[in-house]
Write an enzyme that holds these catalytic residues in place. Sequence first.
Site, short mmCIF file in Angstrom:
data_model
loop_
_atom_site.label_atom_id
_atom_site.label_comp_id
_atom_site.label_asym_id
_atom_site.label_seq_id
_atom_site.Cartn_x
_atom_site.Cartn_y
_atom_site.Cartn_z
N HIS A 1 -2.40 34.09 24.36
CA HIS A 1 -3.41 33.50 23.46
C HIS A 1 -4.16 34.60 22.71
CE1 HIS A 1 -6.44 30.29 22.50
NE2 HIS A 1 -7.21 31.36 22.36
N GLU A 2 -4.61 35.61 23.42
CA GLU A 2 -5.40 36.67 22.79
C GLU A 2 -4.55 37.57 21.90
OE1 GLU A 2 -8.52 36.26 22.79
OE2 GLU A 2 -8.58 34.79 24.41
N HIS B 1 -4.53 36.10 18.52
CA HIS B 1 -5.73 36.48 17.76
C HIS B 1 -5.59 37.90 17.19
CE1 HIS B 1 -7.91 32.92 18.76
NE2 HIS B 1 -8.09 33.22 20.03
#
Length: 164
Positions: free
Chosen positions: A97-98, A101
């Site tokens: 997920h990160e 980003h």
Amino acid sequence: MGEEAAPTPGSPGSSSAIKRVRTVDECQDMIQRSLRTPMVIFLREQMEKAGCGVSDKFFKAVYCQMQMSGCYNRNKGIMVCSNHMNFQDDVNQVIIHELIHAYDECRAANLNWTNCAHQACSEIRAGHLSGDCNFKRELLRGYMKIKGHEQMKGLGNANSVFQL
């Protein structure tokens, strides 16, 4: 080690199970295992191709005061909250997920994290592309809907996403 924390309401295992708190060292070991998973390898390769390679030091286990799994910070890298991790899959999910980003920030020339629309776009991309919304995870959260759990294919074009 051996400390226990109550699960967050609505989280997997929040029924009567008690989650074991991971130490920073245990979580750092889990991060190292996560870096060998196919999806994390793929995302790191894509970051490298985009000109934003990340070393193993980009990923850190930390103790978090806030109720969160982890975060991405352009100056500090990806931090995984050891005291909110229970399973290897939890760590893998946070890393993926990160990393999305981080990829968005690498690719989108006009990304502004203080712009709510930009942040929302990145969160939606990270949620869908990381598999946060896949069928298994949704069932574990108690969401029983049959359709709408699909994971999007590919990373898409972060530049076009943030042209709001």
